[in-house]
Design a protein around this motif. Structure first.
Motif, mmCIF file in Angstrom:
data_model
loop_
_atom_site.group_PDB
_atom_site.id
_atom_site.type_symbol
_atom_site.label_atom_id
_atom_site.label_comp_id
_atom_site.label_asym_id
_atom_site.label_seq_id
_atom_site.Cartn_x
_atom_site.Cartn_y
_atom_site.Cartn_z
ATOM 1 N N ARG A 251 0.801 -1.221 0.000
ATOM 2 C CA ARG A 251 0.000 0.000 0.000
ATOM 3 C C ARG A 251 0.834 1.272 0.000
ATOM 4 O O ARG A 251 0.280 2.372 -0.034
ATOM 5 C CB ARG A 251 -0.930 0.011 1.230
ATOM 6 C CG ARG A 251 -1.964 -1.111 1.221
ATOM 7 C CD ARG A 251 -2.900 -0.988 2.395
ATOM 8 N NE ARG A 251 -3.871 -2.075 2.422
ATOM 9 C CZ ARG A 251 -4.823 -2.207 3.345
ATOM 10 N NH1 ARG A 251 -4.916 -1.313 4.333
ATOM 11 N NH2 ARG A 251 -5.665 -3.222 3.304
ATOM 12 N N PHE A 252 2.160 1.121 0.018
ATOM 13 C CA PHE A 252 3.017 2.293 0.057
ATOM 14 C C PHE A 252 2.722 3.296 -1.062
ATOM 15 O O PHE A 252 2.608 4.504 -0.783
ATOM 16 C CB PHE A 252 4.492 1.883 0.018
ATOM 17 C CG PHE A 252 5.407 2.997 -0.391
ATOM 18 C CD1 PHE A 252 5.626 4.077 0.455
ATOM 19 C CD2 PHE A 252 6.023 2.991 -1.637
ATOM 20 C CE1 PHE A 252 6.445 5.122 0.065
ATOM 21 C CE2 PHE A 252 6.839 4.040 -2.034
ATOM 22 C CZ PHE A 252 7.056 5.104 -1.178
ATOM 23 N N PRO A 253 2.594 2.881 -2.338
ATOM 24 C CA PRO A 253 2.314 3.880 -3.385
ATOM 25 C C PRO A 253 1.038 4.670 -3.134
ATOM 26 O O PRO A 253 0.959 5.852 -3.492
ATOM 27 C CB PRO A 253 2.206 3.033 -4.661
ATOM 28 C CG PRO A 253 3.018 1.818 -4.373
ATOM 29 C CD PRO A 253 2.783 1.539 -2.925
ATOM 30 N N LEU A 254 0.044 4.047 -2.511
ATOM 31 C CA LEU A 254 -1.208 4.752 -2.226
ATOM 32 C C LEU A 254 -1.002 5.799 -1.136
ATOM 33 O O LEU A 254 -1.501 6.933 -1.243
ATOM 34 C CB LEU A 254 -2.286 3.748 -1.806
ATOM 35 C CG LEU A 254 -2.664 2.689 -2.848
ATOM 36 C CD1 LEU A 254 -3.715 1.738 -2.286
ATOM 37 C CD2 LEU A 254 -3.176 3.361 -4.118
ATOM 38 N N PHE A 255 -0.277 5.438 -0.084
ATOM 39 C CA PHE A 255 0.019 6.412 0.976
ATOM 40 C C PHE A 255 0.839 7.575 0.419
ATOM 41 O O PHE A 255 0.567 8.748 0.716
ATOM 42 C CB PHE A 255 0.790 5.740 2.116
ATOM 43 C CG PHE A 255 -0.070 4.984 3.085
ATOM 44 C CD1 PHE A 255 -0.879 5.655 3.988
ATOM 45 C CD2 PHE A 255 -0.075 3.597 3.115
ATOM 46 C CE1 PHE A 255 -1.680 4.974 4.897
ATOM 47 C CE2 PHE A 255 -0.868 2.902 4.013
ATOM 48 C CZ PHE A 255 -1.674 3.587 4.901
ATOM 49 N N PHE A 256 1.834 7.258 -0.402
ATOM 50 C CA PHE A 256 2.697 8.297 -0.942
ATOM 51 C C PHE A 256 1.923 9.217 -1.883
ATOM 52 O O PHE A 256 2.090 10.439 -1.851
ATOM 53 C CB PHE A 256 3.881 7.658 -1.684
ATOM 54 C CG PHE A 256 5.049 8.584 -1.876
ATOM 55 C CD1 PHE A 256 5.984 8.759 -0.875
ATOM 56 C CD2 PHE A 256 5.213 9.285 -3.062
ATOM 57 C CE1 PHE A 256 7.068 9.612 -1.038
ATOM 58 C CE2 PHE A 256 6.287 10.141 -3.245
ATOM 59 C CZ PHE A 256 7.221 10.309 -2.227
ATOM 60 N N ALA A 257 1.065 8.618 -2.712
ATOM 61 C CA ALA A 257 0.247 9.418 -3.624
ATOM 62 C C ALA A 257 -0.704 10.329 -2.850
ATOM 63 O O ALA A 257 -0.896 11.498 -3.204
ATOM 64 C CB ALA A 257 -0.538 8.504 -4.558
ATOM 65 N N ALA A 258 -1.290 9.793 -1.785
ATOM 66 C CA ALA A 258 -2.201 10.609 -0.976
ATOM 67 C C ALA A 258 -1.470 11.783 -0.348
ATOM 68 O O ALA A 258 -1.978 12.916 -0.319
ATOM 69 C CB ALA A 258 -2.854 9.745 0.102
ATOM 70 N N SER A 259 -0.253 11.555 0.145
ATOM 71 C CA SER A 259 0.536 12.645 0.720
ATOM 72 C C SER A 259 0.822 13.720 -0.325
ATOM 73 O O SER A 259 0.696 14.918 -0.055
ATOM 74 C CB SER A 259 1.860 12.106 1.273
ATOM 75 O OG SER A 259 1.664 11.314 2.420
ATOM 76 N N ALA A 260 1.205 13.284 -1.522
ATOM 77 C CA ALA A 260 1.521 14.238 -2.586
ATOM 78 C C ALA A 260 0.295 15.040 -2.994
ATOM 79 O O ALA A 260 0.364 16.256 -3.185
ATOM 80 C CB ALA A 260 2.107 13.506 -3.784
ATOM 81 N N LEU A 261 -0.838 14.373 -3.133
ATOM 82 C CA LEU A 261 -2.058 15.062 -3.566
ATOM 83 C C LEU A 261 -2.560 16.042 -2.504
ATOM 84 O O LEU A 261 -2.996 17.149 -2.825
ATOM 85 C CB LEU A 261 -3.148 14.044 -3.903
ATOM 86 C CG LEU A 261 -2.905 13.207 -5.167
ATOM 87 C CD1 LEU A 261 -3.952 12.106 -5.289
ATOM 88 C CD2 LEU A 261 -2.903 14.090 -6.410
ATOM 89 N N LEU A 262 -2.484 15.631 -1.249
ATOM 90 C CA LEU A 262 -2.928 16.519 -0.172
ATOM 91 C C LEU A 262 -2.023 17.737 -0.024
ATOM 92 O O LEU A 262 -2.468 18.785 0.444
ATOM 93 C CB LEU A 262 -2.983 15.747 1.145
ATOM 94 C CG LEU A 262 -4.115 14.722 1.269
ATOM 95 C CD1 LEU A 262 -3.950 13.882 2.527
ATOM 96 C CD2 LEU A 262 -5.475 15.420 1.271
ATOM 97 N N SER A 263 -0.763 17.588 -0.432
ATOM 98 C CA SER A 263 0.166 18.709 -0.300
ATOM 99 C C SER A 263 0.142 19.643 -1.499
ATOM 100 O O SER A 263 0.718 20.734 -1.450
ATOM 101 C CB SER A 263 1.596 18.184 -0.100
ATOM 102 O OG SER A 263 2.040 17.484 -1.245
ATOM 103 N N MET A 264 -0.542 19.257 -2.571
ATOM 104 C CA MET A 264 -0.550 20.076 -3.785
ATOM 105 C C MET A 264 -1.078 21.496 -3.598
ATOM 106 O O MET A 264 -0.510 22.443 -4.155
ATOM 107 C CB MET A 264 -1.360 19.375 -4.880
ATOM 108 C CG MET A 264 -0.612 18.306 -5.635
ATOM 109 S SD MET A 264 -1.596 17.638 -6.990
ATOM 110 C CE MET A 264 -1.811 19.110 -8.007
ATOM 111 N N PRO A 265 -2.137 21.711 -2.841
ATOM 112 C CA PRO A 265 -2.658 23.087 -2.729
ATOM 113 C C PRO A 265 -1.663 24.084 -2.145
ATOM 114 O O PRO A 265 -1.824 25.297 -2.343
ATOM 115 C CB PRO A 265 -3.871 22.926 -1.795
ATOM 116 C CG PRO A 265 -4.277 21.502 -1.944
ATOM 117 C CD PRO A 265 -3.002 20.755 -2.149
ATOM 118 N N ALA A 266 -0.641 23.611 -1.454
ATOM 119 C CA ALA A 266 0.299 24.534 -0.802
ATOM 120 C C ALA A 266 0.962 25.461 -1.802
ATOM 121 O O ALA A 266 1.094 26.669 -1.553
ATOM 122 C CB ALA A 266 1.355 23.739 -0.036
ATOM 123 N N SER A 267 1.394 24.931 -2.950
ATOM 124 C CA SER A 267 2.085 25.770 -3.927
ATOM 125 C C SER A 267 1.145 26.806 -4.529
ATOM 126 O O SER A 267 1.554 27.946 -4.790
ATOM 127 C CB SER A 267 2.693 24.897 -5.027
ATOM 128 O OG SER A 267 3.742 24.113 -4.515
#
Length: 403
Positions: A251-267
């Motif tokens: 499940r690592f790719p799913l956790f990593f993808a979720a982290s990346a997507l949730l952090s996208m609005p910051a930029s």
């Protein structure tokens, strides 16, 4: 300068994002393969497989020092295209290697070569924009770039499941070809011949002295080094932690993808807020947030209260903060040095990256099946970064920056 018309802002941002994304793809797509690579190529010391991240970063830092002067002397496009060519050779070398040493050699060449697209594209942005406007453009580019960490581990795992982990390296070559064609066919040269500086030891030494005589540059680069150290430590160890500490390898790719997507609005948010509040306030606020959440995460681990969701929340918070840090730090370091943009970008990134690789690799090699060394390392790096930014102080006049 080229007679081609200047690209529209949207396409320019997308192109710059793709060039930046070469780095994220080269690192994040490899993460799902670390456990398998360690077992196959270094069964007695499987943690050595994490070096495929660190050695790539080290090569990138070394190459970065040369990419800036070369782009100032010969133009941005040729350096990016040559970088992609050698990057492809490194990918093929690593993909065909039969031992870990061969893979690491190919990865070092990849890192060395990716410095061309990394630095020349940053200088290309500085050729066209400056100050808060540059920071805004960088933030929007980083937003598009953030999609790559979201999908790269899943892509890497899919390629690995279908063709084996070596095929991931061949996918890098395809990505480089697409980027080369887009740049070559669409983007005009932004650094005209009349502004180019001949490559010489005197020119490089002069630029070094000018950069490090500038207080803003010095503190910005030192802060970048510490934040990069934390980021590279996490990226190197996040897959082993999910796999071994929490038994979540699949499940690592799913956790990593979720982290990346949730952090996208910051930029995106940073791109708006930086025009109102300025770079320094946003950087300091983000660093305070990282230090606070890292302190909490360490306390939870020591008390036995950390689970996979706490770890996920902590890593996501750190990735989120990056949207308020890196684009602003790059723009801050470059702001007083636009007349030597390529060299300044090269020195800034080289020093920050090589230093960060040196700090981060011992953290990744200390992995003992738990995230303890990672939590401690990240907290220390972020506290130092915060202290450096507090020493930098508010914006001052250009003359005072030399103090």
């Amino acid at each position: 300068m080229s007679t081609k018309p200047r690209l529209g802002q949207a396409e320019f941002i997308a192109l710059i994002a793709m060039l930046f994304s070469t780095i994220a793809l080269s690192i994040d797509a490899m993460l799902p393969a670390l456990t398998q690579m360690g077992a196959e190529l270094s069964p007695l010391e499987p943690e050595n497989a994490t070096l495929v991240v660190g050695i790539f970063v080290l090569g990138m830092g070394v190459g970065t020092f040369f990419a800036g002067p070369l782009s100032d002397a010969y133009g941005r496009k040729i350096i990016i295209l040559l970088g992609f060519a050698f990057y492809t050779l490194g990918a093929l070398w690593a993909g065909l290697a039969t031992d870990l040493e061969g893979v690491l050699a190919g990865r070092f060449l990849q890192g060395l070569a990716v410095a061309g697209p990394r630095i020349a594209s940053l200088a290309m942005v500085r050729d066209l924009y400056s100050g808060e406007k540059m920071a805004s453009i960088m933030s929007f580019a980083m937003t598009v770039f953030a999609l790559v960490p979201a999908i790269a581990p899943s892509m890497g795992q899919a390629v690995m499941n279908l063709f084996g982990w070596r095929a991931i390296f061949f996918s890098f070559a395809i990505f480089a070809l697409v980027g080369s064609l887009w740049l070559g066919l669409r983007q005009p040269e932004t650094h005209p011949r009349e502004k180019r500086k001949p490559l010489s030891a005197r020119t490089i030494w002069s630029a070094l002295k000018e950069c490090f005589a500038n207080r803003v540059f010095r503190f910005s680069v030192a802060t970048q080094m510490m934040v990069y150290s934390a980021l590279f430590s996490i990226v190197s160890m996040v897959q082993p932690v999910y796999a071994q500490t929490f038994d979540m390898e699949a499940r690592f790719p799913l956790f990593f993808a979720a982290s990346a997507l949730l952090s996208m609005p910051a930029s995106v948010i940073n791109g708006k807020l930086v025009l109102k509040f300025g770079m320094r306030i946003l950087i300091k606020s983000a660093l305070i947030g990282i230090a606070a959440t890292s302190t909490i995460a360490l306390a939870l681990w020591l008390s036995g209260a950390m689970n996979v969701w706490v770890f996920f929340a902590w890593t996501t918070t750190l990735f989120l903060s990056i949207g308020f840090v890196f684009g602003n730090l790059n723009a801050l370091a470059m702001e007083p040095l636009g007349h030597i943009a390529g060299m300044a970008a090269s020195i800034s990134s080289a020093v920050a990256t090589v230093g960060a690789a040196a700090f981060a690799m011992p953290i990744s090699l200390s992995f003992d099946g738990t995230p303890l060394s990672l939590l401690i390392g990240v907290l220390v790096f972020q506290m130092i970064a915060l202290m450096l930014m507090l020493r930098l102080g508010p914006r001052v006049t250009p003359a005072a920056q030399q103090a």
